[in-house]
Scaffold this motif. Structure first.
Motif, PDB file in Angstrom:
ATOM      1  N   GLY A  33      38.646  83.814  69.246  1.00 27.90           N
ATOM      2  CA  GLY A  33      39.324  83.472  67.997  1.00 27.90           C
ATOM      3  C   GLY A  33      38.319  83.064  66.957  1.00 27.90           C
ATOM      4  N   ALA A  34      38.798  82.956  65.706  1.00 23.32           N
ATOM      5  CA  ALA A  34      37.898  82.678  64.598  1.00 23.32           C
ATOM      6  C   ALA A  34      37.175  81.362  64.758  1.00 23.32           C
ATOM      7  CB  ALA A  34      38.698  82.676  63.289  1.00 23.32           C
ATOM      8  N   ALA A  35      37.823  80.381  65.438  1.00 28.12           N
ATOM      9  CA  ALA A  35      37.219  79.058  65.511  1.00 28.12           C
ATOM     10  C   ALA A  35      36.028  78.991  66.436  1.00 28.12           C
ATOM     11  CB  ALA A  35      38.261  78.032  65.959  1.00 28.12           C
ATOM     12  N   ASP A  58      54.597  76.701  76.724  1.00 30.58           N
ATOM     13  CA  ASP A  58      54.742  76.014  75.440  1.00 30.58           C
ATOM     14  C   ASP A  58      53.654  76.548  74.521  1.00 30.58           C
ATOM     15  OD1 ASP A  58      56.009  74.384  73.614  1.00 30.58           O
ATOM     16  OD2 ASP A  58      54.747  72.653  74.054  1.00 30.58           O
ATOM     17  N   TYR A  59      53.926  76.532  73.225  1.00 31.81           N
ATOM     18  CA  TYR A  59      53.052  77.179  72.261  1.00 31.81           C
ATOM     19  C   TYR A  59      52.902  76.300  71.025  1.00 31.81           C
ATOM     20  CZ  TYR A  59      57.384  78.344  69.778  1.00 31.81           C
ATOM     21  OH  TYR A  59      58.589  78.261  69.120  1.00 31.81           O
ATOM     22  N   GLU A  60      51.880  76.605  70.238  1.00 35.26           N
ATOM     23  CA  GLU A  60      51.654  75.876  68.985  1.00 35.26           C
ATOM     24  C   GLU A  60      51.001  76.807  67.974  1.00 35.26           C
ATOM     25  OE1 GLU A  60      52.587  73.887  66.842  1.00 35.26           O
ATOM     26  OE2 GLU A  60      51.964  71.920  67.590  1.00 35.26           O
ATOM     27  N   PHE A  61      51.442  76.697  66.724  1.00 36.14           N
ATOM     28  CA  PHE A  61      50.805  77.400  65.615  1.00 36.14           C
ATOM     29  C   PHE A  61      49.591  76.581  65.188  1.00 36.14           C
ATOM     30  CE2 PHE A  61      55.342  78.473  65.379  1.00 36.14           C
ATOM     31  CZ  PHE A  61      55.271  79.850  65.421  1.00 36.14           C
ATOM     32  N   MET A  62      48.401  77.155  65.305  1.00 37.82           N
ATOM     33  CA  MET A  62      47.172  76.420  65.049  1.00 37.82           C
ATOM     34  C   MET A  62      46.742  76.556  63.582  1.00 37.82           C
ATOM     35  SD  MET A  62      46.776  74.967  67.863  1.00 37.82           S
ATOM     36  CE  MET A  62      45.146  74.217  67.668  1.00 37.82           C
ATOM     37  N   PRO A  63      45.956  75.590  63.089  1.00 31.58           N
ATOM     38  CA  PRO A  63      45.554  75.609  61.676  1.00 31.58           C
ATOM     39  C   PRO A  63      44.774  76.854  61.258  1.00 31.58           C
ATOM     40  CG  PRO A  63      45.200  73.429  62.608  1.00 31.58           C
ATOM     41  CD  PRO A  63      45.570  74.327  63.748  1.00 31.58           C
ATOM     42  N   ASP A  64      44.104  77.532  62.201  1.00 26.59           N
ATOM     43  CA  ASP A  64      43.329  78.723  61.827  1.00 26.59           C
ATOM     44  C   ASP A  64      44.193  79.975  61.757  1.00 26.59           C
ATOM     45  OD1 ASP A  64      43.800  79.225  64.539  1.00 26.59           O
ATOM     46  OD2 ASP A  64      41.844  80.187  64.813  1.00 26.59           O
ATOM     47  N   GLY A  65      45.503  79.847  61.995  1.00 21.96           N
ATOM     48  CA  GLY A  65      46.407  80.983  61.927  1.00 21.96           C
ATOM     49  C   GLY A  65      46.706  81.622  63.260  1.00 21.96           C
ATOM     50  N   ALA A  76      41.171  76.167  66.033  1.00 22.53           N
ATOM     51  CA  ALA A  76      41.684  77.250  66.876  1.00 22.53           C
ATOM     52  C   ALA A  76      42.165  76.762  68.233  1.00 22.53           C
ATOM     53  CB  ALA A  76      40.607  78.319  67.068  1.00 22.53           C
ATOM     54  N   GLY A  77      41.879  75.507  68.576  1.00 18.74           N
ATOM     55  CA  GLY A  77      42.240  75.023  69.900  1.00 18.74           C
ATOM     56  C   GLY A  77      41.426  75.659  71.001  1.00 18.74           C
ATOM     57  N   SER A  78      40.191  76.037  70.692  1.00 19.70           N
ATOM     58  CA  SER A  78      39.326  76.660  71.697  1.00 19.70           C
ATOM     59  C   SER A  78      38.607  75.635  72.555  1.00 19.70           C
ATOM     60  CB  SER A  78      38.287  77.562  71.015  1.00 19.70           C
ATOM     61  OG  SER A  78      38.899  78.623  70.326  1.00 19.70           O
TER      62      SER A  78
END
Length: 447
Positions: free
Chosen positions: A23-25, A295-302, A376-378
């Motif tokens: 991911g971008a992060a 479970d899921y989450e919309f992260m700040p990086d999209g 990104a939650g990486s």
């Protein structure tokens, strides 16, 4: 002054990572990531089960599986199962309690079905929408075609699956309830669902399911959104559920993502996380039922991240993380988030901290909370380990389920179960508890 237990200092970029995540992060500079400071409060008891209730197999399903939700007027609700862990318990009343002081004290209420307690997801229109768990239907007397597939799951239950267009429509109808903006009463509705390749399932439970008298007749499991509904950054409504789906000649559980652009009146399949067996991560992967309890989450990086359980009748399995950068149409290769994990939960606070929580019945003896401020939650902190009470005899330690809600920009409340919590007389009982999780400057103020 609040009493707090474990104190942690960590930098999200310096902690553990979700191995192999993309991911971008992943290219973000470490110097831009602030330090997160967490504190965990001492536990508060919500409810304790009867002293005579077995804390081992015969009591499984009762006084456990807690859910935590905000109610109107600043109140909170916790509800939990008081029935055996069985499809026969679907839609039956649950025990529940209300707190009007952010979880410091709790008052038990008369039992009700969970769908009558849940206040649903607040939509941009001002409506609220909630999914309704319907009672399973006895398959005896129904006209059903030859199954597309029959198999025995890892817990010993016999399953038969049918294409939804081959069974009566009453077995494939989804039910929601809506509270119109400014309204006072909920209205039941059946939305339009466009989910290609969906299956209808009939399950015959094994004879030794705790709390049941013997092998059950086949039960049709009616559809429901099992996971959370969330409003996406673009204003659309999302939901996730877990369904059996055919992958080649094998049926597996997979997370199914649904999206609505009209406030939940019509839903379409957005994407699925196909099951992939990686024996390097999980030696039992080829035998697993699939990916469950997403479970899921919309992260700040999209991007979107999703945590998934693998534990099943084959034993404790790893908690896995996947990421999508194209709105859930495709997903990254699953990576190990931890060695265990039931009912994982994700939540982003207003201060930018994303929390993950999870436990495991019969696992390592603790439930865990991890945190990240990576967009990104990486990259995540190492797990904060919150131990259960010591076990004795054949008692279980916990059901392993957790759930979180935000209290303010820096604070969350988490609910969990501990099967060996002493009461005022020292008798160990199945117990539902909550703790506060406080981040950053709010944590420093609590010292």
């Amino acid at each position: 002054m609040r009493r707090f237990g474990a104190i942690l200092m960590m930098c999200a970029m310096a902690g553990g990572s979700a191995e192999g995540a993309t991911g971008a992060a992943s290219s973000q500079p470490t110097t831009s990531t602030p330090t997160i400071r967490l504190q965990m409060s001492e536990p508060v008891i919500v409810s304790q089960g009867p002293a005579e209730l077995s804390r081992s197999g015969p009591g499984w399903g009762r006084w456990q599986f807690p859910y935590l939700r905000p109610l109107g007027g600043g109140r909170l609700a916790v509800w939990f199962s008081v029935e055996p862990d069985s499809v026969e318990s679907y839609g039956k009343p649950v025990a529940w309690a209300i707190s009007s002081d952010s979880g410091r004290t709790w008052q038990m209420q008369p039992n009700r079905p969970a769908s009558e307690i849940e206040e649903g997801t607040l939509l941009p229109s001002g409506d609220r929408l909630r999914a309704v768990q319907q009672c399973a239907v006895n398959a005896r007397g129904l006209t059903l075609p030859k199954p597309a597939c029959e198999f025995t799951g890892s817990f010993g239950n016999a399953w038969a699956v049918y294409p939804v267009d081959a069974v009566p429509a009453t077995l494939t109808t989804w039910v929601f309830e809506r509270l119109p903006a400014g309204g006072k009463s909920w209205k039941r509705e059946t939305p339009t669902m466009t989910i290609p390749d969906r299956l209808c399932t009939v399950v015959t439970e094994r004879a030794n399911v705790p709390g049941l008298s013997g092998e059950r007749e086949g039960k049709v499991v009616l559809p429901v959104v099992q996971g959370k509904m969330r409003v996406a950054p673009d204003g659309s409504l999302w939901a996730v559920t877990c369904d059996w789906r055919l992958q080649g000649s094998r049926v597996r559980y997979v997370p199914v993502f649904l999206r609505s652009t009209d406030g939940g009146h019509a839903w379409r399949l957005q994407g699925v996380v196909p099951y992939s067996a990686d024996v390097k991560i999980d030696p039992q992967a080829d035998k697993r039922d699939g990916f469950t309890e997403p479970d899921y989450e919309f992260m700040p990086d999209g991007s979107i991240i999703c945590l998934m359980r693998t534990s099943d009748g084959c034993g404790v399995g790893p908690l896995l993380l996947v990421r999508s950068t194209d709105d859930a149409r495709t997903w990254s290769k699953p990576t190990r988030f931890d060695a265990f994990g039931k009912m994982p939960q994700l939540m982003t606070l207003e201060d930018g901290t994303t929390l993950a929580s999870y436990g495991q019945s019969g696992g390592p003896g603790y439930f865990a909370v991890r945190a990240t401020c990576d967009r990104a939650g990486s990259t995540w902190s190492e797990p904060t380990k919150l131990t259960y009470s010591p076990r004795d005899g054949d008692a279980w330690d916990s059901c392993g389920h957790t759930e979180m809600v935000p209290l303010d920009d820096h604070t969350a409340l988490i609910v969990y179960s501990d099967f060996n919590t002493p009461d005022g007389k020292g008798v160990k009982r199945k117990t539902i508890l909550v703790r506060r999780i406080v981040t950053n400057s709010e944590a420093a103020a609590g010292e």
